[in-house]
Design a protein around this motif. Structure first.
Motif, PDB file in Angstrom:
ATOM      1  N   PHE A   1      -0.999 -15.810 -15.119  1.00 52.06           N
ATOM      2  CA  PHE A   1      -0.570 -15.068 -14.403  1.00 52.06           C
ATOM      3  C   PHE A   1      -1.382 -15.254 -13.533  1.00 52.06           C
ATOM      4  CE2 PHE A   1      -0.357 -13.155 -18.591  1.00 52.06           C
ATOM      5  CZ  PHE A   1       1.645 -11.609 -17.946  1.00 52.06           C
ATOM      6  N   VAL A   2      -0.756 -15.075 -11.994  1.00 49.50           N
ATOM      7  CA  VAL A   2      -1.617 -15.920 -10.366  1.00 49.50           C
ATOM      8  C   VAL A   2      -1.513 -13.866  -9.345  1.00 49.50           C
ATOM      9  CG1 VAL A   2      -0.584 -17.281 -10.607  1.00 49.50           C
ATOM     10  CG2 VAL A   2       0.657 -15.718  -9.233  1.00 49.50           C
ATOM     11  N   ALA A   3      -3.154 -13.661  -8.474  1.00 48.89           N
ATOM     12  CA  ALA A   3      -2.867 -12.697  -7.814  1.00 48.89           C
ATOM     13  C   ALA A   3      -1.977 -12.588  -6.952  1.00 48.89           C
ATOM     14  CB  ALA A   3      -3.984 -12.625  -7.726  1.00 48.89           C
ATOM     15  N   LEU A   4      -1.360 -12.368  -6.509  1.00 49.31           N
ATOM     16  CA  LEU A   4      -0.008 -11.871  -5.249  1.00 49.31           C
ATOM     17  C   LEU A   4      -0.808 -11.344  -3.555  1.00 49.31           C
ATOM     18  CD1 LEU A   4       3.161 -10.620  -6.935  1.00 49.31           C
ATOM     19  CD2 LEU A   4       2.878 -13.222  -6.198  1.00 49.31           C
ATOM     20  N   PRO A   5      -0.014 -12.248  -2.774  1.00 54.01           N
ATOM     21  CA  PRO A   5      -0.838 -11.443  -1.946  1.00 54.01           C
ATOM     22  C   PRO A   5      -0.301  -9.687  -1.446  1.00 54.01           C
ATOM     23  CG  PRO A   5       0.945 -13.649  -1.160  1.00 54.01           C
ATOM     24  CD  PRO A   5       0.475 -13.533  -2.505  1.00 54.01           C
ATOM     25  N   ALA A   6      -1.138  -9.523  -1.154  1.00 53.18           N
ATOM     26  CA  ALA A   6      -1.701  -7.818  -0.911  1.00 53.18           C
ATOM     27  C   ALA A   6      -1.917  -7.511   0.481  1.00 53.18           C
ATOM     28  CB  ALA A   6      -2.057  -7.465  -2.209  1.00 53.18           C
ATOM     29  N   ASP A   7      -1.230  -7.851   1.656  1.00 52.74           N
ATOM     30  CA  ASP A   7      -1.981  -7.296   2.441  1.00 52.74           C
ATOM     31  C   ASP A   7      -1.626  -6.348   2.998  1.00 52.74           C
ATOM     32  OD1 ASP A   7      -3.714 -10.267   2.758  1.00 52.74           O
ATOM     33  OD2 ASP A   7      -1.606 -11.337   3.752  1.00 52.74           O
ATOM     34  N   ASP A   8      -0.084  -5.604   2.587  1.00 55.03           N
ATOM     35  CA  ASP A   8       0.824  -4.848   3.474  1.00 55.03           C
ATOM     36  C   ASP A   8      -0.063  -3.608   2.131  1.00 55.03           C
ATOM     37  OD1 ASP A   8       1.771  -6.530   1.069  1.00 55.03           O
ATOM     38  OD2 ASP A   8       3.703  -5.168   1.442  1.00 55.03           O
ATOM     39  N   LEU A   9      -0.516  -3.920   1.072  1.00 56.41           N
ATOM     40  CA  LEU A   9      -1.091  -2.757   0.050  1.00 56.41           C
ATOM     41  C   LEU A   9      -2.978  -2.117   0.161  1.00 56.41           C
ATOM     42  CD1 LEU A   9       0.296  -4.291  -3.148  1.00 56.41           C
ATOM     43  CD2 LEU A   9       1.383  -2.403  -1.343  1.00 56.41           C
ATOM     44  N   PRO A  10      -2.947  -1.229  -0.349  1.00 59.98           N
ATOM     45  CA  PRO A  10      -4.549  -1.067  -0.128  1.00 59.98           C
ATOM     46  C   PRO A  10      -5.254  -1.775  -0.704  1.00 59.98           C
ATOM     47  CG  PRO A  10      -3.133   0.745  -0.537  1.00 59.98           C
ATOM     48  CD  PRO A  10      -1.733   0.164  -0.551  1.00 59.98           C
ATOM     49  N   ALA A  11      -6.174  -1.435  -1.293  1.00 57.66           N
ATOM     50  CA  ALA A  11      -7.051  -1.898  -2.155  1.00 57.66           C
ATOM     51  C   ALA A  11      -7.361  -1.108  -3.700  1.00 57.66           C
ATOM     52  CB  ALA A  11      -8.434  -1.935  -1.812  1.00 57.66           C
ATOM     53  N   PRO A  12      -7.040  -1.524  -4.666  1.00 61.96           N
ATOM     54  CA  PRO A  12      -6.070  -1.582  -5.682  1.00 61.96           C
ATOM     55  C   PRO A  12      -6.970   0.377  -6.090  1.00 61.96           C
ATOM     56  CG  PRO A  12      -7.267  -3.542  -5.935  1.00 61.96           C
ATOM     57  CD  PRO A  12      -6.923  -3.666  -5.443  1.00 61.96           C
ATOM     58  N   GLU A  13      -8.274   0.805  -5.382  1.00 62.27           N
ATOM     59  CA  GLU A  13      -9.200   1.594  -5.686  1.00 62.27           C
ATOM     60  C   GLU A  13      -8.615   2.789  -4.435  1.00 62.27           C
ATOM     61  OE1 GLU A  13     -10.329  -0.694  -4.651  1.00 62.27           O
ATOM     62  OE2 GLU A  13     -12.450  -1.469  -5.806  1.00 62.27           O
ATOM     63  N   ALA A  14      -7.808   2.610  -3.655  1.00 55.23           N
ATOM     64  CA  ALA A  14      -7.053   2.928  -3.119  1.00 55.23           C
ATOM     65  C   ALA A  14      -5.832   3.443  -3.852  1.00 55.23           C
ATOM     66  CB  ALA A  14      -6.541   2.718  -1.220  1.00 55.23           C
TER      67      ALA A  14
END
Length: 569
Positions: free
Chosen positions: A491-504
């Motif tokens: 598994f790899v982490a994906l870029p998520a600049d358009d998403l809020p943080a996981p906590e949000a």
């Protein structure tokens, strides 16, 4: 624990049974009437727990709970009642950790589900001990069928609190076993132990308080020479008793005795219809009798009601009742009793402590239609109870005679009250009842130990072979496009600049509103951080376990949540 013993008289000879401890299945709903509402099951559960903490021979107090909230409640109760005792809580999904205890005390007779839950560890992992309360519901009767088809073992037990409860359960088990034997052309499995052990009370809690009783009588306008009759009960015409025959009897008894009677009802109305029946019925059928409803939510008025009464009444005509704890409490308060000759009161109220008024039901086949309507859910449980109550006769003439007899004879009231007080202390105080329960647990523990030694128990049932609720990932395997099977998958982490943080994202989804979050937020964020740390080459679930110290199953759940929201792939 093994060295403790209880001497029991059997046919005139002394035999010794070991006293054993048991883990207590604890959910707040079964033990806290103040928090969850007053009913017989909760009152009995609270009383049992207090009696256990006061009198149990136990090295530690162990609870089996759904989660930390119930565990904290349990620990707080123990600290308040018996702060000297050592407490340990076990979560329900790790029930085998009640060891070294070999018995689980369960606050219901419906132990079938717990037998299945135990099967994950093998049927000789521990014994289960249930106890009867209300046995008239459709769900309860269905649960007895489920128990007999579950991996229930001969070292399990269902305590019957009265001979009437034992008779009812024995009859149903006969019917179930006959059906199983005929259908599968075999022999039904052994039944659980079904000893008769009464519910208990703490007699000191009901020691008469003359000052409180006198103050209540003064507040209600009950004269010194008036006869105050008390009832402590849920005031429900559907699920406790029909009050109208009692109102008729009180009016007739008052006319015959020539002294004013009063009826004090301590409790809460079950519903608006019950309130109307009680209030209108009293005004219509006994206008000359004093009538007082005392708020059942005011705890101190319970003892004041018992202390201010001359006679305790319990005219039950409803199958909801199985034992009848309130008359035993009234005995402890030194009151003479007038009760119906009904279920557990046949055992608890001998002639020296009170008068049992005969009851009668119609021929057995007459109520067959009512049973069919309950089973088919055409009628609700309250409707079923109401209709059976309407067909249950309380001998009105005998009820009047009992009221006249006790109302006319203060010396008889005093003798019965004293005898009742002694009987409550000797037979129904937890100091007398709990050793019987611990002796039963000792018998169960010995049977479990023998089963382990001789290999009699059934082997553990793996999660993927669990019949009552198959493994969800297996049961629903045909729903998704595919089911993940490769333990070496990266598994790899994906870029998520358009998403809020996981906590949000978690705040937006708000799993906590349903009190269900698949994993703690800290584990979800830690898994994502470890993936990001792994870089473009990614990480396997085992790599993430090594990096985070999070259990493997939890890592998989975190990964699928992260993929669901585009944070990983």
């Amino acid at each position: 624990m093994a060295g403790l013993a209880n001497a029991l008289a059997v046919d005139g000879t002394e035999m010794t049974k070991p006293l054993a401890n048991a883990a207590i299945y604890f959910a707040l709903d079964g033990y806290d009437p103040a928090a969850k509402g007053i009913n017989g099951r909760r009152v009995a559960g609270e009383s049992f727990l207090n009696g256990y903490l006061d009198h149990a021979h136990a090295d530690e107090v162990v609870s089996l709970t759904h989660g930390l909230r119930d565990a904290r409640h349990f620990s707080a109760i123990v600290a308040r009642r018996a702060g000297h005792r050592r407490v340990r809580s076990v979560m329900l999904d790790r029930a085998q950790e009640i060891a070294p205890l070999d018995v689980l005390s369960y606050p219901s007779p419906a132990i079938g589900r717990e037998c299945w839950r135990r099967s994950e560890y093998g049927s000789a992992a521990y014994a289960i001990c249930g106890v009867t309360h209300t046995i008239a519901t459709r769900l309860f009767m269905q649960s007895m069928v489920e128990m007999r088809t579950a991996p229930q073992m001969p070292w399990d037990a269902v305590i019957c609190t009265s001979r009437s409860a034992l008779d009812a359960l024995t009859l149903q088990m006969d019917l179930i076993d006959q059906n199983l034997a005929a259908r599968f052309r075999g022999t039904a499995p052994p039944r659980p132990l079904m000893p008769i052990i009464p519910l208990g009370i703490t007699c000191d809690d009901f020691a008469r308080n003359p000052a409180a009783g006198a103050a209540l009588r003064h507040r209600l306008g009950i004269g010194k020479d008036d006869i105050a009759c008390a009832i402590v009960a849920r005031l429900s015409v559907a699920e406790k008793f029909d009050p109208l025959p009692l109102f008729i009897a009180l009016s007739r008894a008052q006319a015959e005795v020539g002294r004013r009677f009063h009826l004090m009802l301590y409790g809460k109305f079950g519903d608006a219809r019950s309130r109307e029946v009680f209030l209108r019925g009293a005004a219509t059928l006994m206008p000359g009798v004093g009538f007082h409803v005392i708020d059942g939510s005011v705890a101190e008025d319970r003892l004041a009601t018992l202390s201010g009464a001359d006679i305790f009444l319990f005219p039950i005509d409803n199958v909801q009742e199985t034992f009848g704890l309130a008359p035993v409490e009234a005995m402890a308060a030194g009151l003479p009793l007038i009760v119906t000759d009904w279920d557990g009161m046949k055992d608890t109220v001998p002639p020296e402590v009170g008068i049992r008024v005969p009851t009668e039901m119609p021929p057995q086949g007459v109520s067959a239609r009512l049973g069919r309507r309950l089973y088919g859910e055409t009628d609700s449980y309250p409707q079923f109870c109401t209709q059976l109550s309407a067909l249950t006769r309380v001998d009105l003439g005998a009820l009047v005679r009992a009221l006249v007899q006790l109302g006319s004879d203060p010396a008889l009231r005093a003798r019965m009250g004293a005898a009742g007080q002694a009987r409550a202390r000797a037979v129904y105080d937890w100091a007398a009842v709990l050793p019987q329960m611990q002796a039963l647990w000792g018998e169960q523990a010995a049977m479990v130990a023998h089963a382990r030694a001789t290999g009699q128990g059934e082997p553990p049932v793996p999660a993927h072979q669990f019949p009552p609720l198959p493994l969800p990932g297996l049961y629903f395997r045909s729903f998704p496009t595919r089911v993940a099977r490769d333990p070496g998958r990266r598994f790899v982490a994906l870029p998520a600049d358009d998403l809020p943080a996981p906590e949000a994202l978690l705040d937006l989804r708000n799993y906590e509103a349903a009190n269900r979050l698949i994993e703690p937020r800290s584990q979800i964020t830690a898994t994502l951080a470890a993936l990001r740390q792994a870089g473009p080459q990614g990480a396997t679930p085992d790599d993430l376990v090594a990096a985070t110290a999070i259990p493997l199953a939890s890592v998989w759940r975190c990964l699928f949540w992260l993929m669901k929201y585009g944070l990983a792939e």
